[in-house]
Motif scaffolding. Structure first.
Motif, PDB file in Angstrom:
ATOM      1  N   ALA A 200       1.824   6.378   2.912  1.00 47.14           N
ATOM      2  CA  ALA A 200       1.120   7.280   3.822  1.00 47.14           C
ATOM      3  C   ALA A 200       0.328   6.499   4.862  1.00 47.14           C
ATOM      4  O   ALA A 200       0.325   6.852   6.054  1.00 47.14           O
ATOM      5  CB  ALA A 200       0.197   8.197   3.026  1.00 47.14           C
ATOM      6  N   ASN A 201      -0.330   5.427   4.436  1.00 49.55           N
ATOM      7  CA  ASN A 201      -1.085   4.611   5.385  1.00 49.55           C
ATOM      8  C   ASN A 201      -0.170   3.903   6.377  1.00 49.55           C
ATOM      9  O   ASN A 201      -0.526   3.725   7.551  1.00 49.55           O
ATOM     10  CB  ASN A 201      -1.948   3.590   4.641  1.00 49.55           C
ATOM     11  CG  ASN A 201      -3.260   4.177   4.149  1.00 49.55           C
ATOM     12  OD1 ASN A 201      -4.222   4.276   4.907  1.00 49.55           O
ATOM     13  ND2 ASN A 201      -3.307   4.589   2.896  1.00 49.55           N
ATOM     14  N   ALA A 202       1.025   3.519   5.915  1.00 48.39           N
ATOM     15  CA  ALA A 202       1.986   2.881   6.816  1.00 48.39           C
ATOM     16  C   ALA A 202       2.410   3.847   7.917  1.00 48.39           C
ATOM     17  O   ALA A 202       2.589   3.440   9.077  1.00 48.39           O
ATOM     18  CB  ALA A 202       3.199   2.398   6.025  1.00 48.39           C
ATOM     19  N   PHE A 203       2.577   5.127   7.570  1.00 52.15           N
ATOM     20  CA  PHE A 203       2.908   6.139   8.581  1.00 52.15           C
ATOM     21  C   PHE A 203       1.788   6.230   9.611  1.00 52.15           C
ATOM     22  O   PHE A 203       2.032   6.235  10.827  1.00 52.15           O
ATOM     23  CB  PHE A 203       3.131   7.492   7.914  1.00 52.15           C
ATOM     24  CG  PHE A 203       3.238   8.636   8.884  1.00 52.15           C
ATOM     25  CD1 PHE A 203       4.457   8.969   9.460  1.00 52.15           C
ATOM     26  CD2 PHE A 203       2.113   9.371   9.247  1.00 52.15           C
ATOM     27  CE1 PHE A 203       4.555  10.005  10.377  1.00 52.15           C
ATOM     28  CE2 PHE A 203       2.193  10.413  10.153  1.00 52.15           C
ATOM     29  CZ  PHE A 203       3.422  10.731  10.720  1.00 52.15           C
ATOM     30  N   ILE A 204       0.544   6.310   9.131  1.00 49.65           N
ATOM     31  CA  ILE A 204      -0.592   6.461  10.039  1.00 49.65           C
ATOM     32  C   ILE A 204      -0.693   5.270  10.985  1.00 49.65           C
ATOM     33  O   ILE A 204      -0.986   5.422  12.182  1.00 49.65           O
ATOM     34  CB  ILE A 204      -1.896   6.625   9.226  1.00 49.65           C
ATOM     35  CG1 ILE A 204      -1.855   7.929   8.430  1.00 49.65           C
ATOM     36  CG2 ILE A 204      -3.115   6.597  10.147  1.00 49.65           C
ATOM     37  CD1 ILE A 204      -2.999   8.087   7.447  1.00 49.65           C
ATOM     38  N   GLU A 205      -0.449   4.082  10.468  1.00 46.40           N
ATOM     39  CA  GLU A 205      -0.572   2.877  11.286  1.00 46.40           C
ATOM     40  C   GLU A 205       0.496   2.786  12.377  1.00 46.40           C
ATOM     41  O   GLU A 205       0.368   1.984  13.300  1.00 46.40           O
ATOM     42  CB  GLU A 205      -0.526   1.645  10.382  1.00 46.40           C
ATOM     43  CG  GLU A 205      -1.776   1.513   9.509  1.00 46.40           C
ATOM     44  CD  GLU A 205      -1.614   0.480   8.404  1.00 46.40           C
ATOM     45  OE1 GLU A 205      -0.549  -0.187   8.367  1.00 46.40           O
ATOM     46  OE2 GLU A 205      -2.540   0.339   7.590  1.00 46.40           O
ATOM     47  N   LYS A 206       1.537   3.610  12.290  1.00 44.55           N
ATOM     48  CA  LYS A 206       2.573   3.636  13.321  1.00 44.55           C
ATOM     49  C   LYS A 206       2.284   4.682  14.405  1.00 44.55           C
ATOM     50  O   LYS A 206       2.993   4.735  15.417  1.00 44.55           O
ATOM     51  CB  LYS A 206       3.936   3.916  12.695  1.00 44.55           C
ATOM     52  CG  LYS A 206       4.439   2.791  11.788  1.00 44.55           C
ATOM     53  CD  LYS A 206       5.768   3.177  11.144  1.00 44.55           C
ATOM     54  CE  LYS A 206       6.246   2.117  10.170  1.00 44.55           C
ATOM     55  NZ  LYS A 206       7.496   2.527   9.467  1.00 44.55           N
ATOM     56  N   LEU A 207       1.283   5.532  14.192  1.00 50.96           N
ATOM     57  CA  LEU A 207       0.908   6.500  15.224  1.00 50.96           C
ATOM     58  C   LEU A 207       0.405   5.752  16.456  1.00 50.96           C
ATOM     59  O   LEU A 207      -0.239   4.702  16.339  1.00 50.96           O
ATOM     60  CB  LEU A 207      -0.178   7.437  14.706  1.00 50.96           C
ATOM     61  CG  LEU A 207       0.214   8.405  13.586  1.00 50.96           C
ATOM     62  CD1 LEU A 207      -1.039   9.036  12.989  1.00 50.96           C
ATOM     63  CD2 LEU A 207       1.146   9.488  14.105  1.00 50.96           C
TER      64      LEU A 207
END
Length: 222
Positions: A200-207
């Motif tokens: 989930a954090n990896a997704f956020i860091e790609k925003l």
């Protein structure tokens, strides 16, 4: 000043202003009505109703102001910076209505300098639901599996009020009614395990959020 106290004082100011306005109008317009008419006007609940409506009308803007205050002053963020919770909320979190199964993502935007690009990555293995809203908290677009991106990588293009230019291909246009606004996104891990939270954090860091003029420069996200 405490944000909750500030928001409360703003709401009270709206109510007081409405009551004072009703009193002034009653004294100015009703110069010589019968006494019975004055009593009836005071008893018909119109002042209370108008005060209530004034408070409800102002609540969205008051709420946005409180969130912006925390964003800019407490978090030290700037427009287009992404602020998020890297782990779910627990009892120590004093937000009014969080849930303990999602990571929350938040940013404020300003369109005075032109269109803004919000890049959403593929939602592989995570649930994503969010919205872009204007300064009155009116939703402009949904983000995630139920949004126009359908959980796939996409670029939303936020357009300032009155925008008359051409929209480049490959973008999802989002006309805005106000120059200021914000986005709030919930990212839900498949599990609360370390690997689930990491995904989930990896997704956020790609925003990524950037002005259209800077979108091709691959500028780092704050």
């Amino acid at each position: 000043m405490n944000r909750a106290l500030r928001a409360w004082r703003l709401c009270c100011a709206l109510v007081l202003a409405s009551l004072l306005l009703q009193s002034v109008v009653a004294q100015t317009v009703a110069a010589a009505p019968p006494a019975a008419a004055i009593v009836q006007a005071a008893d018909d609940g119109s002042r209370i109703r108008d005060a209530f409506e004034a408070a409800v009308w102002g609540m969205p803007m008051v709420s946005v102001d409180a969130m912006r205050d925390a964003y800019f002053h407490d978090a030290g963020a700037r427009y287009n910076d992404i602020v998020y919770w890297s782990r779910p909320a627990d009892w120590k979190n004093q937000t009014s209505t969080p849930n303990s199964s999602s990571l929350y993502v938040y940013f404020n935007y300003n369109l005075k300098d032109g269109p803004l690009v919000v890049t959403i990555p593929d939602a592989d293995g995570v649930g994503v639901f969010g919205s872009v809203l204007d300064a009155w908290q009116i939703p402009l677009a949904d983000i995630g599996q139920d949004g126009e991106d359908h959980g796939k990588r996409a670029r939303y293009l936020l357009l300032p009020p009155g925008f008359e230019g051409d929209v480049p291909t490959g973008y999802i246009p989002v006309p805005a009614n106000t120059y200021n606004g914000y986005a709030l996104i919930r990212v839900t891990p498949a599990t609360m395990s370390a690997s689930g939270l990491s995904q989930a954090n990896a997704f956020i860091e790609k925003l990524h959020v950037a002005r259209l003029s800077d979108a091709s420069r691959d500028t780092p996200q704050r």
